[in-house]
Design an enzyme around this catalytic site. Structure first.
Site, PDB file in Angstrom:
ATOM      1  N   THR A  40       0.877  -1.174   0.000  1.00 52.85           N
ATOM      2  CA  THR A  40       0.000   0.000   0.000  1.00 52.85           C
ATOM      3  C   THR A  40       0.914   1.224   0.000  1.00 52.85           C
ATOM      4  OG1 THR A  40       0.012   0.226   2.405  1.00 52.85           O
ATOM      5  CG2 THR A  40      -1.666  -1.245   1.454  1.00 52.85           C
ATOM      6  N   LEU A  85       2.207  -8.354  10.950  1.00 51.18           N
ATOM      7  CA  LEU A  85       2.287  -6.905  11.191  1.00 51.18           C
ATOM      8  C   LEU A  85       1.468  -6.088  10.202  1.00 51.18           C
ATOM      9  CD1 LEU A  85       5.710  -7.877  11.504  1.00 51.18           C
ATOM     10  CD2 LEU A  85       5.436  -5.800  12.842  1.00 51.18           C
ATOM     11  N   SER A  89      -2.241   1.631   9.640  1.00 50.10           N
ATOM     12  CA  SER A  89      -1.692   1.945  10.959  1.00 50.10           C
ATOM     13  C   SER A  89      -1.852   3.407  11.409  1.00 50.10           C
ATOM     14  CB  SER A  89      -0.206   1.586  10.974  1.00 50.10           C
ATOM     15  OG  SER A  89       0.511   2.459  10.115  1.00 50.10           O
ATOM     16  N   THR A 137      -1.269  -3.179  19.324  1.00 45.19           N
ATOM     17  CA  THR A 137      -0.898  -1.848  19.803  1.00 45.19           C
ATOM     18  C   THR A 137      -1.433  -1.579  21.210  1.00 45.19           C
ATOM     19  OG1 THR A 137      -1.318   0.501  19.398  1.00 45.19           O
ATOM     20  CG2 THR A 137      -2.965  -1.004  18.562  1.00 45.19           C
ATOM     21  N   ASP A 138      -0.824  -0.633  21.893  1.00 41.89           N
ATOM     22  CA  ASP A 138      -1.333  -0.232  23.217  1.00 41.89           C
ATOM     23  C   ASP A 138      -2.632   0.569  23.090  1.00 41.89           C
ATOM     24  OD1 ASP A 138      -0.282   2.136  22.171  1.00 41.89           O
ATOM     25  OD2 ASP A 138       0.978   2.603  23.907  1.00 41.89           O
ATOM     26  N   GLU A 139      -2.942   1.045  21.872  1.00 38.65           N
ATOM     27  CA  GLU A 139      -4.133   1.905  21.710  1.00 38.65           C
ATOM     28  C   GLU A 139      -5.431   1.165  22.003  1.00 38.65           C
ATOM     29  OE1 GLU A 139      -4.302   4.618  18.489  1.00 38.65           O
ATOM     30  OE2 GLU A 139      -2.145   4.949  18.497  1.00 38.65           O
ATOM     31  N   TYR A 179      -9.127   3.144  14.108  1.00 41.19           N
ATOM     32  CA  TYR A 179      -7.897   2.322  14.038  1.00 41.19           C
ATOM     33  C   TYR A 179      -7.822   1.380  15.238  1.00 41.19           C
ATOM     34  CZ  TYR A 179      -3.017   1.098  14.985  1.00 41.19           C
ATOM     35  OH  TYR A 179      -1.867   0.415  15.302  1.00 41.19           O
ATOM     36  N   LYS A 183      -7.986  -2.742  15.508  1.00 39.76           N
ATOM     37  CA  LYS A 183      -6.914  -3.577  16.074  1.00 39.76           C
ATOM     38  C   LYS A 183      -7.468  -4.409  17.242  1.00 39.76           C
ATOM     39  CE  LYS A 183      -3.034  -3.698  15.204  1.00 39.76           C
ATOM     40  NZ  LYS A 183      -2.263  -4.519  14.237  1.00 39.76           N
TER      41      LYS A 183
HETATM   42  P1  NAD Z   1       3.081   0.691   8.403  1.00 40.87           P
HETATM   43  O1  NAD Z   1       1.843   1.423   8.043  1.00 40.87           O
HETATM   44  O2  NAD Z   1       4.393   1.389   8.316  1.00 40.87           O
HETATM   45  O3  NAD Z   1       3.206  -0.623   7.506  1.00 40.87           O
HETATM   46  C1  NAD Z   1       2.120  -1.460   7.244  1.00 40.87           C
HETATM   47  C2  NAD Z   1       2.528  -2.446   6.157  1.00 40.87           C
HETATM   48  O4  NAD Z   1       1.408  -3.331   5.933  1.00 40.87           O
HETATM   49  C3  NAD Z   1       2.863  -1.795   4.818  1.00 40.87           C
HETATM   50  O5  NAD Z   1       4.023  -2.372   4.273  1.00 40.87           O
HETATM   51  C4  NAD Z   1       1.641  -2.110   3.950  1.00 40.87           C
HETATM   52  O6  NAD Z   1       1.942  -2.212   2.578  1.00 40.87           O
HETATM   53  C5  NAD Z   1       1.200  -3.447   4.532  1.00 40.87           C
HETATM   54  N1  NAD Z   1      -0.224  -3.720   4.286  1.00 40.87           N
HETATM   55  C6  NAD Z   1      -1.277  -2.892   4.530  1.00 40.87           C
HETATM   56  N2  NAD Z   1      -2.410  -3.472   4.149  1.00 40.87           N
HETATM   57  C7  NAD Z   1      -2.099  -4.712   3.669  1.00 40.87           C
HETATM   58  C8  NAD Z   1      -2.835  -5.784   3.134  1.00 40.87           C
HETATM   59  N3  NAD Z   1      -4.163  -5.710   3.008  1.00 40.87           N
HETATM   60  N4  NAD Z   1      -2.182  -6.905   2.763  1.00 40.87           N
HETATM   61  C9  NAD Z   1      -0.839  -6.990   2.886  1.00 40.87           C
HETATM   62  N5  NAD Z   1      -0.073  -5.986   3.350  1.00 40.87           N
HETATM   63  C10 NAD Z   1      -0.697  -4.863   3.755  1.00 40.87           C
HETATM   64  O7  NAD Z   1       2.829   0.111   9.865  1.00 40.87           O
HETATM   65  P2  NAD Z   1       3.818   0.030  11.120  1.00 40.87           P
HETATM   66  O8  NAD Z   1       3.815   1.325  11.816  1.00 40.87           O
HETATM   67  O9  NAD Z   1       5.078  -0.616  10.712  1.00 40.87           O
HETATM   68  O10 NAD Z   1       2.974  -0.989  12.032  1.00 40.87           O
HETATM   69  C11 NAD Z   1       3.104  -2.393  11.848  1.00 40.87           C
HETATM   70  C12 NAD Z   1       2.192  -3.102  12.824  1.00 40.87           C
HETATM   71  O11 NAD Z   1       2.559  -2.767  14.161  1.00 40.87           O
HETATM   72  C13 NAD Z   1       0.717  -2.735  12.688  1.00 40.87           C
HETATM   73  O12 NAD Z   1      -0.029  -3.908  12.897  1.00 40.87           O
HETATM   74  C14 NAD Z   1       0.473  -1.719  13.786  1.00 40.87           C
HETATM   75  O13 NAD Z   1      -0.857  -1.777  14.214  1.00 40.87           O
HETATM   76  C15 NAD Z   1       1.424  -2.247  14.851  1.00 40.87           C
HETATM   77  N6  NAD Z   1       1.954  -1.222  15.776  1.00 40.87           N
HETATM   78  C16 NAD Z   1       2.537  -0.087  15.290  1.00 40.87           C
HETATM   79  C17 NAD Z   1       3.097   0.830  16.178  1.00 40.87           C
HETATM   80  C18 NAD Z   1       3.768   2.082  15.693  1.00 40.87           C
HETATM   81  O14 NAD Z   1       4.147   2.923  16.523  1.00 40.87           O
HETATM   82  N7  NAD Z   1       3.990   2.277  14.410  1.00 40.87           N
HETATM   83  C19 NAD Z   1       3.050   0.578  17.554  1.00 40.87           C
HETATM   84  C20 NAD Z   1       2.431  -0.602  18.008  1.00 40.87           C
HETATM   85  C21 NAD Z   1       1.905  -1.498  17.106  1.00 40.87           C
HETATM   86  O1  DAU Z   2       0.624   3.730  20.416  1.00 39.88           O
HETATM   87  C1  DAU Z   2       0.921   2.942  19.311  1.00 39.88           C
HETATM   88  C2  DAU Z   2       0.434   3.605  18.058  1.00 39.88           C
HETATM   89  O2  DAU Z   2       1.306   4.700  17.798  1.00 39.88           O
HETATM   90  C3  DAU Z   2       0.379   2.683  16.853  1.00 39.88           C
HETATM   91  O3  DAU Z   2      -0.523   1.650  17.104  1.00 39.88           O
HETATM   92  C4  DAU Z   2      -0.008   3.449  15.590  1.00 39.88           C
HETATM   93  O4  DAU Z   2       0.054   2.586  14.471  1.00 39.88           O
HETATM   94  C5  DAU Z   2       0.953   4.598  15.401  1.00 39.88           C
HETATM   95  O5  DAU Z   2       0.573   5.373  14.295  1.00 39.88           O
HETATM   96  C6  DAU Z   2       1.020   5.467  16.657  1.00 39.88           C
HETATM   97  O6  DAU Z   2      -0.233   6.172  16.843  1.00 39.88           O
HETATM   98  P1  DAU Z   2      -0.271   7.710  17.311  1.00 39.88           P
HETATM   99  O7  DAU Z   2      -1.544   8.299  16.888  1.00 39.88           O
HETATM  100  O8  DAU Z   2       0.102   7.835  18.739  1.00 39.88           O
HETATM  101  O9  DAU Z   2       0.988   8.273  16.431  1.00 39.88           O
HETATM  102  P2  DAU Z   2       1.165   9.623  15.599  1.00 39.88           P
HETATM  103  O10 DAU Z   2       2.610   9.684  15.195  1.00 39.88           O
HETATM  104  O11 DAU Z   2       0.127   9.775  14.544  1.00 39.88           O
HETATM  105  O12 DAU Z   2       0.903  10.746  16.688  1.00 39.88           O
HETATM  106  C7  DAU Z   2       1.673  10.848  17.876  1.00 39.88           C
HETATM  107  C8  DAU Z   2       1.098  11.979  18.709  1.00 39.88           C
HETATM  108  O13 DAU Z   2       1.368  13.218  18.034  1.00 39.88           O
HETATM  109  C9  DAU Z   2      -0.390  11.920  18.884  1.00 39.88           C
HETATM  110  O14 DAU Z   2      -0.739  12.390  20.166  1.00 39.88           O
HETATM  111  C10 DAU Z   2      -0.948  12.876  17.820  1.00 39.88           C
HETATM  112  C11 DAU Z   2       0.147  13.922  17.725  1.00 39.88           C
HETATM  113  N1  DAU Z   2       0.320  14.533  16.379  1.00 39.88           N
HETATM  114  C12 DAU Z   2       0.478  13.695  15.324  1.00 39.88           C
HETATM  115  C13 DAU Z   2       0.645  14.212  14.039  1.00 39.88           C
HETATM  116  C14 DAU Z   2       0.805  13.282  12.854  1.00 39.88           C
HETATM  117  C15 DAU Z   2       0.349  15.917  16.228  1.00 39.88           C
HETATM  118  O15 DAU Z   2       0.235  16.665  17.218  1.00 39.88           O
HETATM  119  N2  DAU Z   2       0.505  16.417  14.967  1.00 39.88           N
HETATM  120  C16 DAU Z   2       0.638  15.631  13.865  1.00 39.88           C
HETATM  121  O16 DAU Z   2       0.766  16.155  12.731  1.00 39.88           O
END
Ligand code: NAD
Ligand code: DAU
Length: 373
Positions: A40, A85, A89, A137-139, A179, A183
């Site tokens: 994606t 994973l 997200s 995720t913790d969310e 989201y 999850k």
């Molecule tokens: P990301 O958005 O960077 O990557 C997601 C990946 O999944 C991409 O490579 C995308 O192409 C693939 N994907 C999406 N839809 C798909 C589908 N239908 N089939 C196959 N592939 C698909 O996400 P991330 O931040 O690396 O998060 C990875 C995982 O960890 C997620 O499950 C997210 O919920 C979880 N997570 C993320 C965070 C964070 O801070 N980023 C924290 C805790 C948990």
């Molecule tokens: O807690 C785990 C989660 O962390 C994951 O499950 C999600 O996939 C990941 O995207 C992340 O979610 P958040 O919403 O916490 O992350 P984000 O980077 O979008 O935002 C972090 C914090 O910053 C949140 O309180 C919103 C704020 N923010 C974010 C953006 C993008 C801003 O203030 N301005 C912004 O432009």
């Protein structure tokens, strides 16, 4: 060559997935790692350039919602482990387009579970030596209160703690965004497949990750890029929301440990004991980028722009990861200041990657390359 294990990592072209794929491919040359990803907007194979030619690595372009294809892949490659994973997200995108989140995160997870169940049940040894490891995720736990808005020093945290409570493995699910609701639903399906069919599963719930290869729609890479280009930094609300940050390689190490030593049917929380208010992180980012670019430290503070808050914005996340520490000996390896410095340097040194991603060029390139496969 016959491999000791055949493992699918879904979402391996994304941010965290690419770190997990890299770790497994390099650390376990006797495992074959299949990176199953739909590519994606968030999937980028440039994240894996350094390992793409390794003999124990194969990329498969597929949608996790395509049940028939997933089942066929599992049979063809005799897959015995799944580290899941792949997901939509980004919370802000889920607010605009909840359907896509339900499709991928809920139906996609269900399709993987059903494929794993059918394939593994068809084998003579059935579930022996198999694992479906779901990354969450913790969310899903909702939001915590800011009972100490100014922050207090705590023994369990290297930094400030902003409240008395923490997310524990026993905390009730209370998701607020589409989201986190998607999850949470996927986590319930994973546990239901264990309780109903005996599928060997593990679920982990992790806090906010940061580090190289994160898509620049998320706070840290977006703001690093904007500071470099002297664009406004859109801070939601008053910037008082608190997140618990973990360096992405520490998450990947935890996944490796849990995949090999975690107990079936258990849940493990993963977090950094590292709470920060958004506004404080933004100031650290500005000072770090300014210093590394040879600007006067802090001169870009006026880029901070307070904007309308995110709908349903969770106030505070704070993970208690002491179970993982106690039972498997994991703890984060990096202090936040060190991790942020490494991260900012990486984005500054990888402007080409950043430009490619922000321009969307990578999408055209890889989508054409894998069209029809
Ligand atoms: P990301 O958005 O960077 O990557 C997601 C990946 O999944 C991409 O490579 C995308 O192409 C693939 N994907 C999406 N839809 C798909 C589908 N239908 N089939 C196959 N592939 C698909 O996400 P991330 O931040 O690396 O998060 C990875 C995982 O960890 C997620 O499950 C997210 O919920 C979880 N997570 C993320 C965070 C964070 O801070 N980023 C924290 C805790 C948990
Ligand atoms: O807690 C785990 C989660 O962390 C994951 O499950 C999600 O996939 C990941 O995207 C992340 O979610 P958040 O919403 O916490 O992350 P984000 O980077 O979008 O935002 C972090 C914090 O910053 C949140 O309180 C919103 C704020 N923010 C974010 C953006 C993008 C801003 O203030 N301005 C912004 O432009």
């Amino acid at each position: 060559m016959k491999f000791k294990r055949n493992i699918i990592i879904t979402g391996g072209a994304g941010f965290i997935g690419s770190h997990v794929v890299r770790l497994f491919v390099n650390k376990y040359p006797d495992y074959h790692i299949f990176n199953l990803d739909k590519l994606t907007y968030a999937g980028n194979l440039a994240n894996l350039k350094d390992i793409e030619h390794k003999p124990n690595y194969t990329f498969i372009k597929a949608d996790i919602c395509d049940f028939d294809k997933v089942l066929e892949i599992m049979r063809q490659y005799q897959v015995d482990g799944m580290i899941h994973l792949a997901a939509e997200s980004h919370v802000d995108r889920s607010i605009k387009d909840p359907f896509t989140f339900a499709r991928t995160n809920v139906m996609g997870t269900l399709s993987l579970l059903q494929a794993a169940k059918l394939y593994w049940e068809s084998l003579p040894e059935k579930y022996d030596g198999k694992l479906f490891y779901h990354i969450s995720t913790d969310e899903v736990y909702g939001a915590l209160e800011l009972t100490h808005p100014e922050g207090i020093k705590s023994e369990i945290s290297a930094h400030e703690v902003y409240g008395d409570d923490f997310f524990r493995e026993s905390t009730k699910y209370t998701p607020h965004s589409p989201y986190s609701a998607s999850k949470a639903s996927s986590d319930h399906f994973v546990r239901a497949f264990h309780d109903t069919y005996g599928l060997p599963v593990i679920v982990t719930n992790c806090s906010n990750n940061y580090g190289p290869y994160q898509f620049p729609e998320k706070l840290i890479p977006l703001f690093i890029n904007n500071i470099c280009q002297r664009k406004p930094l859109p801070v939601y609300g008053k910037g008082e929301n608190v997140r618990d940050w973990l360096y992405v390689e520490d998450h990947a190490r935890a996944i490796d440990l849990i995949f090999h030593q975690g107990k079936i049917a258990e849940t493990y929380n993963i977090g950094g004991f590292n709470e920060w208010k958004n506004i404080d992180i933004v100031k650290v980012l500005i000072r770090t980028v300014d210093r590394l670019l040879g600007r006067k430290e802090g001169e870009d503070m006026d880029l901070i722009t307070f904007v309308t808050d995110r709908a349903g914005h969770d106030l505070r996340y704070a993970i208690d990861s002491s179970k993982l520490h106690r039972e498997l000996g994991w703890k984060p390896s990096l202090q936040f200041e060190e991790g942020i410095e490494k991260t900012v340097r990486w984005y500054l040194d990888n402007q080409e990657w950043l430009n490619h991603v922000t321009s969307g060029d990578y999408l055209k390139y890889y989508q054409e390359m894998y069209q029809g496969r």
